[in-house]
Scaffold this motif. Structure first.
Motif, PDB file in Angstrom:
ATOM      1  N   ILE A  88      29.329  44.358 -51.596  1.00 17.31           N
ATOM      2  CA  ILE A  88      28.226  45.304 -51.405  1.00 17.31           C
ATOM      3  C   ILE A  88      28.171  46.200 -52.631  1.00 17.31           C
ATOM      4  O   ILE A  88      29.146  46.883 -52.958  1.00 17.31           O
ATOM      5  CB  ILE A  88      28.438  46.168 -50.146  1.00 17.31           C
ATOM      6  CG1 ILE A  88      28.467  45.303 -48.886  1.00 17.31           C
ATOM      7  CG2 ILE A  88      27.343  47.231 -50.034  1.00 17.31           C
ATOM      8  CD1 ILE A  88      28.870  46.058 -47.625  1.00 17.31           C
ATOM      9  N   LEU A  89      27.048  46.161 -53.332  1.00 18.67           N
ATOM     10  CA  LEU A  89      26.839  47.058 -54.464  1.00 18.67           C
ATOM     11  C   LEU A  89      25.862  48.124 -54.012  1.00 18.67           C
ATOM     12  O   LEU A  89      24.691  47.842 -53.747  1.00 18.67           O
ATOM     13  CB  LEU A  89      26.283  46.293 -55.668  1.00 18.67           C
ATOM     14  CG  LEU A  89      25.931  47.113 -56.911  1.00 18.67           C
ATOM     15  CD1 LEU A  89      27.122  47.926 -57.395  1.00 18.67           C
ATOM     16  CD2 LEU A  89      25.413  46.215 -58.020  1.00 18.67           C
ATOM     17  N   PHE A  90      26.348  49.352 -53.880  1.00 17.95           N
ATOM     18  CA  PHE A  90      25.539  50.424 -53.303  1.00 17.95           C
ATOM     19  C   PHE A  90      24.921  51.269 -54.409  1.00 17.95           C
ATOM     20  O   PHE A  90      25.618  51.929 -55.169  1.00 17.95           O
ATOM     21  CB  PHE A  90      26.387  51.308 -52.386  1.00 17.95           C
ATOM     22  CG  PHE A  90      25.593  51.860 -51.235  1.00 17.95           C
ATOM     23  CD1 PHE A  90      24.499  52.695 -51.454  1.00 17.95           C
ATOM     24  CD2 PHE A  90      25.906  51.542 -49.932  1.00 17.95           C
ATOM     25  CE1 PHE A  90      23.752  53.189 -50.404  1.00 17.95           C
ATOM     26  CE2 PHE A  90      25.165  52.027 -48.866  1.00 17.95           C
ATOM     27  CZ  PHE A  90      24.079  52.854 -49.103  1.00 17.95           C
ATOM     28  N   LEU A  91      23.599  51.236 -54.468  1.00 17.17           N
ATOM     29  CA  LEU A  91      22.867  52.061 -55.428  1.00 17.17           C
ATOM     30  C   LEU A  91      22.467  53.344 -54.719  1.00 17.17           C
ATOM     31  O   LEU A  91      21.461  53.420 -54.025  1.00 17.17           O
ATOM     32  CB  LEU A  91      21.633  51.319 -55.961  1.00 17.17           C
ATOM     33  CG  LEU A  91      21.866  49.903 -56.499  1.00 17.17           C
ATOM     34  CD1 LEU A  91      20.638  49.430 -57.262  1.00 17.17           C
ATOM     35  CD2 LEU A  91      23.106  49.827 -57.365  1.00 17.17           C
ATOM     36  N   GLY A  92      23.297  54.340 -54.905  1.00 19.49           N
ATOM     37  CA  GLY A  92      23.115  55.620 -54.236  1.00 19.49           C
ATOM     38  C   GLY A  92      24.184  56.564 -54.745  1.00 19.49           C
ATOM     39  O   GLY A  92      24.443  56.638 -55.945  1.00 19.49           O
ATOM     40  N   VAL A  93      24.823  57.266 -53.823  1.00 21.81           N
ATOM     41  CA  VAL A  93      25.905  58.179 -54.197  1.00 21.81           C
ATOM     42  C   VAL A  93      27.160  57.815 -53.403  1.00 21.81           C
ATOM     43  O   VAL A  93      27.122  56.982 -52.497  1.00 21.81           O
ATOM     44  CB  VAL A  93      25.507  59.654 -53.968  1.00 21.81           C
ATOM     45  CG1 VAL A  93      24.401  60.045 -54.935  1.00 21.81           C
ATOM     46  CG2 VAL A  93      25.077  59.906 -52.536  1.00 21.81           C
ATOM     47  N   LYS A  94      28.259  58.466 -53.743  1.00 24.32           N
ATOM     48  CA  LYS A  94      29.566  58.026 -53.259  1.00 24.32           C
ATOM     49  C   LYS A  94      29.676  58.012 -51.740  1.00 24.32           C
ATOM     50  O   LYS A  94      30.233  57.070 -51.162  1.00 24.32           O
ATOM     51  CB  LYS A  94      30.670  58.900 -53.850  1.00 24.32           C
ATOM     52  CG  LYS A  94      32.074  58.385 -53.535  1.00 24.32           C
ATOM     53  CD  LYS A  94      33.149  59.287 -54.132  1.00 24.32           C
ATOM     54  CE  LYS A  94      34.538  58.797 -53.732  1.00 24.32           C
ATOM     55  NZ  LYS A  94      35.597  59.711 -54.214  1.00 24.32           N
ATOM     56  N   PHE A  95      29.159  59.046 -51.041  1.00 23.41           N
ATOM     57  CA  PHE A  95      29.352  59.065 -49.592  1.00 23.41           C
ATOM     58  C   PHE A  95      28.658  57.874 -48.932  1.00 23.41           C
ATOM     59  O   PHE A  95      29.109  57.393 -47.887  1.00 23.41           O
ATOM     60  CB  PHE A  95      28.869  60.391 -48.984  1.00 23.41           C
ATOM     61  CG  PHE A  95      27.375  60.541 -48.855  1.00 23.41           C
ATOM     62  CD1 PHE A  95      26.679  59.935 -47.809  1.00 23.41           C
ATOM     63  CD2 PHE A  95      26.657  61.312 -49.754  1.00 23.41           C
ATOM     64  CE1 PHE A  95      25.308  60.077 -47.680  1.00 23.41           C
ATOM     65  CE2 PHE A  95      25.289  61.467 -49.628  1.00 23.41           C
ATOM     66  CZ  PHE A  95      24.609  60.841 -48.598  1.00 23.41           C
ATOM     67  N   MET A  96      27.570  57.398 -49.524  1.00 25.13           N
ATOM     68  CA  MET A  96      26.874  56.232 -48.981  1.00 25.13           C
ATOM     69  C   MET A  96      27.728  54.980 -49.113  1.00 25.13           C
ATOM     70  O   MET A  96      27.835  54.178 -48.174  1.00 25.13           O
ATOM     71  CB  MET A  96      25.537  56.033 -49.700  1.00 25.13           C
ATOM     72  CG  MET A  96      24.554  57.171 -49.542  1.00 25.13           C
ATOM     73  SD  MET A  96      23.049  56.869 -50.512  1.00 25.13           S
ATOM     74  CE  MET A  96      22.138  58.377 -50.138  1.00 25.13           C
ATOM     75  N   ALA A 116      28.486  59.874 -59.284  1.00 25.03           N
ATOM     76  CA  ALA A 116      27.393  59.998 -58.320  1.00 25.03           C
ATOM     77  C   ALA A 116      27.886  60.684 -57.045  1.00 25.03           C
ATOM     78  O   ALA A 116      28.195  60.049 -56.042  1.00 25.03           O
ATOM     79  CB  ALA A 116      26.812  58.620 -58.001  1.00 25.03           C
ATOM     80  N   GLY A 117      27.980  62.003 -57.116  1.00 27.89           N
ATOM     81  CA  GLY A 117      28.441  62.784 -55.974  1.00 27.89           C
ATOM     82  C   GLY A 117      27.284  63.322 -55.159  1.00 27.89           C
ATOM     83  O   GLY A 117      26.188  62.764 -55.140  1.00 27.89           O
ATOM     84  N   CYS A 118      27.501  64.438 -54.469  1.00 31.22           N
ATOM     85  CA  CYS A 118      26.464  65.039 -53.624  1.00 31.22           C
ATOM     86  C   CYS A 118      26.869  66.482 -53.331  1.00 31.22           C
ATOM     87  O   CYS A 118      28.006  66.738 -52.905  1.00 31.22           O
ATOM     88  CB  CYS A 118      26.315  64.253 -52.317  1.00 31.22           C
ATOM     89  SG  CYS A 118      25.231  65.027 -51.098  1.00 31.22           S
TER      90      CYS A 118
END
Length: 369
Positions: A88-96, A116-118
């Protein structure tokens, strides 16, 4: 076994880009991007990977030409739990990406950048939740999905912006109470509380527990018995907190009759003045509703989502004065995404004891309809 369709060539992708996205990049750059997308898609196919693309990605990652699934946090959480891909390659931020790993402990989960934090996720930790539970024992804890696994491991149920009120109502029913601890987003809590006709209390966490509980008791003493009561936290999204009521007024002045949508992470004073508030998925769906499709539409949310919507719908406005970009989401680009799959970096890990504790509140969130 279903055979995969042939992958688009660089030239085929380029021709599509010229039709759809020429307003964003000159032809030579579109050709380069098309070559990158061709390479990325080939890697996805070769490695049996799936790309989960959050709605806040730039157009060249969100576009249909990039293999993957696009959605908001709730939808991507559901898809993460259903995928049969190895990677799974998640294009978003770390919590996702952490959420995807919690739901898929045996799969490899990658994120293109560790930067890529939040701001919401970093506003609270598991220790803070434990302190709140000591102050307010027996009250269910609802955590916005924009939290780290450490925080999720201490709560009862998670929620997304698209199902927050449903989750709160579910928690109150399950725990047989009119109270809920809702964290960490201050504005989302206020907006959901207003929607439910609830009162909201923000404890002074730096004060001692006795003083805080006395203040809470005094506050709730004069509230009608069945009124829902939220206990909130002071976290804020660094993007959405920048929108103001004056932005709404200015937009209506410049574009008479404009239909304005806002994310509920915006301040309540903003949400009260707009025409619709909802998750990114809900806003995207609403663009094509009969009451909206023939009107000019503007969004108070992360501007990358507006970028691709404007390419798809002629009535969507891109207004420079209100555009806000998330610096964490912007860590995702074609270069970092390709490198993540090529080098199998950066792998998300969640300690197993923490993962098990975080899984239940996430699955409860997914189950709430």
């Amino acid at each position: 076994m279903t055979k995969n369709p042939p992958l688009l060539t660089q030239q085929e992708i380029y021709e599509q880009f010229k039709i759809k996205y020429s307003q964003y990049s000159p032809d030579f750059e579109l050709l380069i991007k098309a070559g990158q997308v061709e390479k990325l898609n080939r890697l996805v196919r070769e490695k049996n990977a799936v790309i989960l693309k959050h709605n806040y990605m730039s157009w060249d990652l969100q576009c249909d030409e990039v293999l993957g699934i696009r959605g908001d946090s709730l939808e991507l959480s559901r898809k993460a739990g259903e995928t049969e891909a190895d990677i799974i390659l998640f294009l978003g931020v770390k919590f996702m990406a952490e959420t995807a790993k919690v739901l898929n402990p045996k799969k490899t989960v990658l994120i293109p950048s560790l930067k890529a934090g939040c701001s919401l996720a970093s506003s609270i930790a598991g220790a803070d939740v434990r302190k709140l539970k000591q102050m307010f024992p027996g009250i269910p804890v609802v955590a916005y999905v924009n939290t780290d696994a450490d925080t999720k491991s201490e709560v009862d149920v998670c929620c997304a912006s698209g199902n927050a009120s449903k989750v709160v109502q579910w928690a109150m029913k399950e725990w047989k109470t009119n109270k809920v601890i809702f964290l960490p987003d201050k504005f989302l809590a206020q907006n959901v509380a207003r929607e439910m006709g609830a009162d909201i209390f923000f404890p002074n966490v730096s004060a001692d527990a006795t003083t805080t509980t006395k203040e809470f008791a005094l506050r709730t003493k004069h509230i009608a018995p069945k009124t829902p009561i939220f206990i909130g936290w002071e976290g804020k999204c660094e993007v959405h907190e920048k929108f103001t009521p004056e932005d709404v007024d200015g937009l209506r002045h410049d574009f008479p009759g404009v239909y304005i949508m806002a994310h509920p992470e915006c301040p309540p004073e903003v949400v009260k003045k707009v025409d619709f508030a909802g998750s990114t998925g809900e806003m995207i769906k609403n663009v094509t509703s009969p009451d909206v499709q023939d009107r000019q539409v503007a969004f108070f949310t992360e501007c990358a989502m507006v970028e691709i919507l404007a390419a798809q719908h002629k009535n969507v406005l891109q207004v420079c004065s209100i555009q806000k970009r998330c610096p964490h989401m912007a860590q995702n680009n074609l270069e970092t995404v390709i490198e993540a799959l090529e080098k199998m970096q950066y792998k998300i890990t969640v300690p197993e004891d923490l993962r098990k504790k975080a899984e239940l509140p996430i699955r409860r969130m997914i189950a709430v309809k």
